[in-house]
Structures are given as structure tokens and as C-alpha cells.
Design a protein around this motif. Structure first.
Motif, short mmCIF file in Angstrom:
data_model
loop_
_atom_site.label_atom_id
_atom_site.label_comp_id
_atom_site.label_asym_id
_atom_site.label_seq_id
_atom_site.Cartn_x
_atom_site.Cartn_y
_atom_site.Cartn_z
N GLN A 1 0.84 -1.21 0.00
CA GLN A 1 0.00 0.00 0.00
C GLN A 1 0.87 1.26 0.00
O GLN A 1 0.35 2.37 0.09
CB GLN A 1 -0.90 0.00 1.23
CG GLN A 1 -1.87 -1.19 1.26
CD GLN A 1 -2.60 -1.33 2.59
OE1 GLN A 1 -2.01 -1.17 3.65
NE2 GLN A 1 -3.88 -1.63 2.53
N LEU A 2 2.18 1.06 -0.07
CA LEU A 2 3.11 2.19 -0.03
C LEU A 2 3.86 2.32 -1.35
O LEU A 2 4.09 1.32 -2.04
CB LEU A 2 4.14 1.98 1.09
CG LEU A 2 3.58 1.90 2.52
CD1 LEU A 2 4.69 1.48 3.49
CD2 LEU A 2 2.97 3.23 2.95
N SER A 3 4.25 3.55 -1.69
CA SER A 3 5.09 3.75 -2.87
C SER A 3 6.49 3.19 -2.58
O SER A 3 6.85 2.94 -1.43
CB SER A 3 5.20 5.24 -3.18
OG SER A 3 6.03 5.87 -2.23
N GLY A 4 7.28 3.04 -3.64
CA GLY A 4 8.65 2.58 -3.46
C GLY A 4 9.45 3.48 -2.53
O GLY A 4 10.20 3.02 -1.68
N GLY A 5 9.26 4.78 -2.69
CA GLY A 5 9.98 5.74 -1.85
C GLY A 5 9.58 5.61 -0.39
O GLY A 5 10.42 5.68 0.51
#
Ligand SMILES: Nc1ncnc2c1ncn2[C@@H]1O[C@H](COP(=O)(O)OP(=O)(O)O)[C@@H](O)[C@H]1O
Ligand SMILES: [Mg+2]
Length: 253
Positions: A141-145
């Protein structure tokens, strides 16, 4: 006698089959220093980092973390790894655990911290990387960053003396690189000791105290960002830098 260095690497050699991938690498790092390691792929940069916390065993040479010889037989590897944070290109988060659980796991399992104290500390570390509001999110649910920032928070929670970064932004979309580099810059400003393998020359120039150019298992050249980028002594360093700027259309200036 106490050394002025946090890390000392002396004459490190590593061979895989017939290929010698580290051919006598020596390097010292003072407390609070941030050093960038640059160089073509396949030249032993990851192998060198991995030897420091013994994810890889060198064939020859010594490494010390303060007065502890990391490469000695019978050394307590858990104790050494607790003191060294490692951030990988592909984040290495547990997919079935939330951000909070990823950060708090080592505190509870390795440091035997009670859950409420571990939670408090994990939330503090997530806040440091700007992700307190994502504590209950799962990695997918999170971006790569954001995932990389969780992985930095997880490493920081163990209160390491040294942070190793192996191409921490190489797997990220360009627009997400900056948020990770910003966290790393803050750490450098706060006095964390860091060794960073990176192709981000702009970051290396503005944040790092020293640049190390590695090629084919050797350190070819090392120096201040000004010296290495503006006035490289070795022809190979010059060739590598001009090839990089061709590839990325970027110069470190
Ligand atoms: N576990 C391994 N087994 C065999 N060869 C390896 C292993 N790890 C790395 N190598 C080889 O060692 C060389 C250096 O690899 P690496 O340290 O990953 O370079 P870099 O990080 O500079 O790209 C490469 O030729 C790579 O294929
Ligand atoms: Mg590598």
C-alpha cells in the motif's frame, strides 16, 4: 588503544570461483563521516558492503568495527549486525507486516524490548522519515519511496553505529528518489556514519565527505567530491564519470 576510526577495512580479498571480485581493498571511516562508493556494476561494491556485516565472508583481509574484529573467527555476528544498519536496493520489507510491525520486529525479537516501548520507538522512527501516518499500511500500500523510508526507519530503530546503503534509490521511479535522498541527507547532517553505494552523483557531491571510485575489485581513486569530480587524477575515473553523464545526461556539478 582506541582508534580514530569507526570502521577499518584492511586488504580485503574475495573470490567467487576463478573470479577475484575484491583484490585488496582498504578503507577507513571516521565517526560521523559519509562516504559514497561509485563505480561500474560488477566491480565488487556490494560485495565489499556485505563483507562489513558478514553477509559475505571475505577470503583474506580484516575488518574492524571500533575495536571489534568483525572478520575474526567466533565473533558474535548478531551483536555486530545489531550495530550496522543495512538498506538494500529492493527494500527487503516483510510483505505480510505493516510498516509499524516491520520497524518494531527487531526491537522485540532481537532487543527483547516490551511491546509498548518498541511501539513508541518504532513510531518515533517512522516520524523521523515522515511516515508516522502510514504506520498501519502494508508495503504493497506504499510507494517505493515510502517503502524505502520504512526500511531506513527499521534500520535506525536498532540504533546502529554505522549505516550501509546499497543503491538505495536505484529501484525507484525518478520522482520518488528525492524523498529518500532527503532522509539520508538529514542523517548525514545529524552525524550518522554512512557508506553509500550510489549513482546519484549530485547527492554524493553535496552530501558526502569523500567519494570512492571502485573498479574491477580495486579502489582506483578516492578523495573529496571537489577533487574527484572536478579534478580526477586517474584516467579510469574520468572515463567513468563522462560515461555516466552521457547515460544520465547529468553531471555532478
Ligand atoms: N554470491 C555470488 N556468487 C557468485 N558470484 C558473485 C556473487 N555475488 C557477486 N558475484 C560476482 O561478483 C562480482 C561483483 O559483484 P558485486 O559485488 O555485486 O558488484 P557491484 O555491486 O559493484 O555491481 C560480479 O561479477 C558478480 O557476478
Ligand atoms: Mg551492487
Amino acid at each position: 588503544m582506541a582508534s580514530e576510526f569507526l570502521v577499518r577495512i584492511h586488504d580485503l580479498h574475495k573470490r567467487y570461483g576463478h573470479e577475484e571480485v575484491l583484490k585488496g581493498v582498504s578503507l577507513n571511516v571516521r565517526p560521523g563521516e559519509t562516504k559514497a562508493i561509485i563505480g561500474p556494476s560488477g566491480t565488487g561494491k556490494s560485495t565489499m558492503l556485505r563483507c562489513i556485516n558478514r553477509l559475505t565472508d571475505p577470503d583474506q583481509g580484516q575488518i574492524w568495527l571500533e575495536s571489534t574484529e568483525v572478520t575474526a573467527h567466533g565473533v558474535d555476528l548478531n551483536k555486530i549486525r545489531q550495530q550496522i544498519g543495512f538498506v538494500f536496493q529492493d527494500f527487503n520489507l516483510f510483505q505480510h507486516l505493516t510498516a509499524l510491525d516491520n520497524v518494531r520486529l527487531g526491537l522485540m525479537k532481537v532487543k527483547n524490548m516490551p511491546k509498548d516501548r518498541a511501539t513508541e520507538l518504532a513510531l518515533y522512527e517512522l516520524k523521523r522519515v515522515g511516515l508516522e501516518h502510514k504506520a498501519n499500511a502494508y508495503p504493497n500500500q506504499l510507494s517505493g519511496g515510502q517503502q524505502q523510508r520504512v526500511s531506513i526507519a527499521r534500520a535506525l530503530a536498532m540504533e546502529p553505529k554505522l549505516m550501509l546503503f546499497d543503491e538505495p534509490t536505484s529501484a525507484l521511479d525518478p520522482e520518488l528518489i528525492g524523498e529518500v535522498l532527503k532522509v539520508m541527507k538529514t542523517l548525514a547532517d545529524e552525524g550518522m556514519t554512512m557508506l553509500i553505494v550510489t549513482h546519484e552523483l549530485g547527492f554524493a557531491r553535496s552530501v558526502c565527505d569523500e567519494i570512492i571510485f571502485m573498479e574491477k575489485g580495486f579502489i582506483v581513486e578516492q578523495g573529496s567530491p571537489e577533487q574527484l569530480f572536478n579534478n580526477p587524477k586517474q584516467p579510469r575515473t574520468r572515463e567513468f564519470l563522462s560515461k555516466l553523464s552521457e547515460l544520465y545526461g547529468e553531471s555532478p556539478a
